[in-house]
Structures are given as C-alpha cells and as structure tokens.
Write a protein that holds these residues in place. Structure first.
Motif, PDB file in Angstrom:
ATOM      1  N   VAL A   1       0.888  -1.097  -0.064  1.00 57.67           N
ATOM      2  CA  VAL A   1      -0.090  -0.036   0.067  1.00 57.67           C
ATOM      3  C   VAL A   1       0.951   1.400  -0.023  1.00 57.67           C
ATOM      4  O   VAL A   1       1.561   1.286   1.082  1.00 57.67           O
ATOM      5  CB  VAL A   1      -0.999  -0.003   1.308  1.00 57.67           C
ATOM      6  CG1 VAL A   1      -1.839   1.247   1.008  1.00 57.67           C
ATOM      7  CG2 VAL A   1      -1.497  -1.315   1.472  1.00 57.67           C
TER       8      VAL A   1
ATOM      9  N   PHE B   1      -2.404   6.805 -14.136  1.00 59.17           N
ATOM     10  CA  PHE B   1      -2.251   5.250 -13.734  1.00 59.17           C
ATOM     11  C   PHE B   1      -1.335   4.527 -14.542  1.00 59.17           C
ATOM     12  O   PHE B   1      -0.886   5.226 -15.745  1.00 59.17           O
ATOM     13  CB  PHE B   1      -3.925   4.736 -14.103  1.00 59.17           C
ATOM     14  CG  PHE B   1      -4.091   4.683 -15.559  1.00 59.17           C
ATOM     15  CD1 PHE B   1      -3.952   3.375 -16.283  1.00 59.17           C
ATOM     16  CD2 PHE B   1      -5.065   5.620 -16.198  1.00 59.17           C
ATOM     17  CE1 PHE B   1      -4.219   3.566 -17.481  1.00 59.17           C
ATOM     18  CE2 PHE B   1      -5.517   5.567 -17.500  1.00 59.17           C
ATOM     19  CZ  PHE B   1      -5.161   4.381 -18.022  1.00 59.17           C
ATOM     20  N   PRO B   2      -0.823   3.579 -14.258  1.00 64.17           N
ATOM     21  CA  PRO B   2      -1.315   2.662 -13.267  1.00 64.17           C
ATOM     22  C   PRO B   2      -0.843   3.221 -11.773  1.00 64.17           C
ATOM     23  O   PRO B   2      -0.013   4.098 -11.569  1.00 64.17           O
ATOM     24  CB  PRO B   2      -0.709   1.466 -13.395  1.00 64.17           C
ATOM     25  CG  PRO B   2       0.531   1.728 -14.191  1.00 64.17           C
ATOM     26  CD  PRO B   2       0.181   2.675 -14.927  1.00 64.17           C
ATOM     27  N   ALA B   3      -1.168   2.455 -10.782  1.00 62.24           N
ATOM     28  CA  ALA B   3      -0.741   2.700  -9.286  1.00 62.24           C
ATOM     29  C   ALA B   3       0.701   2.718  -9.462  1.00 62.24           C
ATOM     30  O   ALA B   3       1.223   1.765  -9.968  1.00 62.24           O
ATOM     31  CB  ALA B   3      -1.420   1.846  -8.360  1.00 62.24           C
TER      32      ALA B   3
ATOM     33  N   THR C   1       2.467  -0.530  -8.243  1.00 61.57           N
ATOM     34  CA  THR C   1       2.663  -1.640  -9.002  1.00 61.57           C
ATOM     35  C   THR C   1       4.059  -1.553  -9.595  1.00 61.57           C
ATOM     36  O   THR C   1       4.744  -2.528  -9.945  1.00 61.57           O
ATOM     37  CB  THR C   1       1.704  -1.796  -9.960  1.00 61.57           C
ATOM     38  OG1 THR C   1       1.684  -0.537 -10.757  1.00 61.57           O
ATOM     39  CG2 THR C   1       0.426  -1.888  -9.578  1.00 61.57           C
TER      40      THR C   1
ATOM     41  N   GLN D   1       6.268  -2.902  -7.026  1.00 64.81           N
ATOM     42  CA  GLN D   1       6.051  -4.387  -6.970  1.00 64.81           C
ATOM     43  C   GLN D   1       6.828  -5.099  -7.737  1.00 64.81           C
ATOM     44  O   GLN D   1       7.628  -6.046  -7.549  1.00 64.81           O
ATOM     45  CB  GLN D   1       4.433  -4.690  -7.195  1.00 64.81           C
ATOM     46  CG  GLN D   1       4.325  -6.073  -7.046  1.00 64.81           C
ATOM     47  CD  GLN D   1       2.754  -6.495  -7.672  1.00 64.81           C
ATOM     48  OE1 GLN D   1       2.209  -5.647  -8.490  1.00 64.81           O
ATOM     49  NE2 GLN D   1       2.090  -7.419  -7.203  1.00 64.81           N
TER      50      GLN D   1
ATOM     51  N   PHE E   1      -0.901  -8.105  -4.191  1.00 64.58           N
ATOM     52  CA  PHE E   1      -1.579  -7.197  -4.852  1.00 64.58           C
ATOM     53  C   PHE E   1      -0.901  -5.853  -4.427  1.00 64.58           C
ATOM     54  O   PHE E   1      -0.323  -5.768  -3.231  1.00 64.58           O
ATOM     55  CB  PHE E   1      -2.859  -7.067  -4.808  1.00 64.58           C
ATOM     56  CG  PHE E   1      -3.751  -7.223  -3.454  1.00 64.58           C
ATOM     57  CD1 PHE E   1      -4.228  -6.280  -2.797  1.00 64.58           C
ATOM     58  CD2 PHE E   1      -3.586  -8.384  -2.833  1.00 64.58           C
ATOM     59  CE1 PHE E   1      -4.754  -6.422  -1.481  1.00 64.58           C
ATOM     60  CE2 PHE E   1      -3.931  -8.429  -1.546  1.00 64.58           C
ATOM     61  CZ  PHE E   1      -4.581  -7.228  -0.903  1.00 64.58           C
TER      62      PHE E   1
ATOM     63  N   PHE F   1      -1.358  -1.209  -4.477  1.00 62.97           N
ATOM     64  CA  PHE F   1      -2.225  -0.017  -4.963  1.00 62.97           C
ATOM     65  C   PHE F   1      -1.829   1.109  -4.281  1.00 62.97           C
ATOM     66  O   PHE F   1      -1.095   0.930  -3.015  1.00 62.97           O
ATOM     67  CB  PHE F   1      -3.666  -0.531  -4.704  1.00 62.97           C
ATOM     68  CG  PHE F   1      -3.994  -0.804  -3.259  1.00 62.97           C
ATOM     69  CD1 PHE F   1      -4.301   0.240  -2.537  1.00 62.97           C
ATOM     70  CD2 PHE F   1      -4.108  -2.138  -2.744  1.00 62.97           C
ATOM     71  CE1 PHE F   1      -4.762  -0.058  -1.158  1.00 62.97           C
ATOM     72  CE2 PHE F   1      -4.603  -2.337  -1.478  1.00 62.97           C
ATOM     73  CZ  PHE F   1      -5.039  -1.340  -0.769  1.00 62.97           C
ATOM     74  N   ASP F   2      -2.298   2.157  -4.660  1.00 62.67           N
ATOM     75  CA  ASP F   2      -2.042   3.725  -4.195  1.00 62.67           C
ATOM     76  C   ASP F   2      -3.139   3.978  -3.062  1.00 62.67           C
ATOM     77  O   ASP F   2      -4.139   3.455  -3.453  1.00 62.67           O
ATOM     78  CB  ASP F   2      -1.780   4.661  -5.112  1.00 62.67           C
ATOM     79  CG  ASP F   2      -0.491   4.471  -5.922  1.00 62.67           C
ATOM     80  OD1 ASP F   2       0.494   3.379  -5.422  1.00 62.67           O
ATOM     81  OD2 ASP F   2      -0.410   5.019  -7.041  1.00 62.67           O
TER      82      ASP F   2
END
Length: 324
Positions: free
Chosen positions: A79, A89-91, A94, A97, A106, A108-109
C-alpha cells in the motif's frame, strides 16, 4: 489469541539535493529567519530531474525489507500513500512491486495527502487482521516539489521530497496492550474544508498537474484541534493516558502545529519525534521518515508504545497506536 500487525522493519530515502533556506531566499522573497520563525524548517531535499516518486518509494522499500531481513518475494501486499504518483495510472505501487521482485499478491496507491501513511497503515493492518495476508509493505512517498508554485513564498518554502516505509507481519498475541504490533487506528475526513488546502489541477478538471494552494492560518487552527481529538481517541480506545506513551511521531508539517498539539494533550516535547527542521513537510512520507530516524538512532526501542498522528488536505486526519 489475536492477530496484530507487527512492525518488523523500516527504511527511508531522501534525494541527494539538499536545499537550504538561504538558497530559497535567492529564488523568492523570503529569508531564513522568516521560514524558521513560522515553520521551524531549515532545509529540505528535492528530487533530481527524472527522479520519480516510484524511485524514492523503491529505495525506501528496499531499506525497509533489508531491515526486516526479508526479500520482496515474501511480501503479499503493498500500500503506497502518495499525492504525487508517477502517472495518473497505473498505481505507483505496482511499479514498486515489479522492482522488488514481488510476483504474487497485490499493490495499490492510497491518496489522503499528509494523512496518507496512517491511512495506508490502517488498510494493511486490516488485511492482516482478517487473515487475508501475512506480510505487508506500507510506503509513504512524495515528490511535492513537482506541484509547488515556486513564486508563492507562503507554500514553496514548506515542502520537500522523500520516502519512508515499514514492513508489517502478522503476529499472534494475547490481545492486550502489551502485544507487539498495531493496537488501533483511527481515521477521519471532512470534505467541507476542501478549499483550505488543495491542488488547483487534475486530469478531470484542468488536465494539468496544478499547484498546491493553502490558507495557512485556517489549516493551523483545524490541525491542532483535529490532531488533539484523534490522539485522544487512540488513548481512550486503549484505556491509556498521555504518560503511558513513550514516543509520539507526528506528521512533520510545522513545528508550531506539533508544539500546539503537544501542549493541548500534555505531551512533553522531549517525547515528540521532530524532523521538520531537516526534511520540511514531505506529506505522506513524513511519518515513516521520522519513525525510521528515531528507530535508527535508538530512541525508539522494541516494546515501546509509539503514537502516530497526521492531518492533511481534504481534510483528512488520523492516528495509529503501535507497540514496536
């Protein structure tokens, strides 16, 4: 037995370029005395050309993983709290990651501006407590220099760039306040105060990045009230007094806000972790930057109670109580 989210590692990163108040005074109508008197800030770090939020986040995350003694492949969730993502986007999470070698789970922001790290911590904590994941990487990373109006001396002198991260892992305990891990988190927002602190751009409104705009006096007034309230909420939820807390790690917005909050709650300034003088306001990165510094220099030690608190645009505000 109850599951807690234990902090098993932390790390931070600051860009190479250090900018003093004197250097800013050569750019805008300000002075070192003016900045220090109103904010307590003496310097800040600015990202280099081409250095993005994901770069800062990855560096801080790598150090947090090293501190925890694990590899990126062991992480189930990222997170990333930021108001300055690499792209619409994307977060940005990622991108981190991919770079840490996390092949599952997974990422996300979260966008809650200066409260973002506390929000992100709360989200990761809930995923761990429900048993959906075992290990989480929580990051606060910002390149606020990209959204500042460098002709506005009331705002451009207050902010800097940086990143901080913590690694959380599920820990089973007895369920009391002596358990190591996150004891509680408390989140709030109030959208009626949008115009007091915002950025005047965005893909849906102007198709531009925009610049930060702030009514400083009003933000200050709300900050002291809201932060005192949410800290009191954390203490009451855990049946604790201010004297039970070993350290407070506040959002590093302004020395006067930190002093005002401490006075209102009866916290001695000696137990407030302060880095605003060196880092300025790094928004979502400020709490993990300060936390990492205090852990690294030995002030914060295993078993101690640490209270995090922050307020940001929106308004958003929140707190988290952790036994390290």
């Amino acid at each position: 037995m109850i599951v807690r989210s234990q902090v098993i590692g932390c790390g931070s990163y600051l860009p190479e370029r250090l900018v003093s108040n004197a250097e800013l005074a050569a750019m805008v109508d300000t002075s070192d005395d003016w900045i220090v008197e109103r904010s307590g800030i003496r310097q800040r770090y600015l990202a280099a050309d081409g250095e993005m939020t994901s770069d800062l986040a990855f560096a801080a995350a790598s150090r947090a993983l090293e501190s925890a003694g694990i590899s990126g492949s062991a992480v189930d969730l990222i997170v990333l709290a930021t108001a300055t993502p690499d792209h619409t986007f994307p977060a940005t999470a990622t991108k981190v990651q991919r770079r840490i070698g996390m092949k599952h789970g997974f990422a996300f922001d979260v966008q809650a501006v200066c409260s973002g790290f506390v929000y992100a911590l709360s989200i990761a904590d809930n995923f761990i407590k429900t048993g959906q994941i075992q290990t989480a990487l929580v990051i606060g990373a910002e390149t606020f220099s990209r959204i500042l109006d460098w002709n506005d001396r009331t705002t451009c002198v207050l902010f800097g760039d940086g990143a901080g991260a913590v690694v959380l892992r599920a820990n089973r305990g007895k369920g009391g306040s002596q358990d190591r891990g996150i004891l509680s988190t408390h989140l709030h927002s109030d959208g009626t105060h949008h115009d007091l602190l915002y950025v005047d751009g965005g893909p849906s409104s102007t198709q531009t990045v925009g610049h930060l705009r702030m009514e400083g006096r009003e933000v200050f007034r709300h900050a002291v009230i809201n932060l005192a309230s949410v800290v009191g909420e954390a203490l009451a939820a855990n049946d604790l007094k201010a004297s039970d807390i070993d350290w407070v790690v506040p959002h590093q917005a302004n020395r006067r806000i930190i002093e005002g909050t401490a006075k209102k709650l009866g916290f001695p300034m000696e137990r407030m972790v302060m880095t605003v003088e060196k880092h300025a306001n790094t928004s979502a990165a400020s709490i993990p930057l300060a936390l990492t510094e205090a852990v690294s220099d030995g002030r914060i030690r295993p078993g101690q109670l640490v209270l995090l608190e922050a307020m940001g645009g929106g308004f958003t505000w929140g707190s988290a109580l952790i036994r390290i």
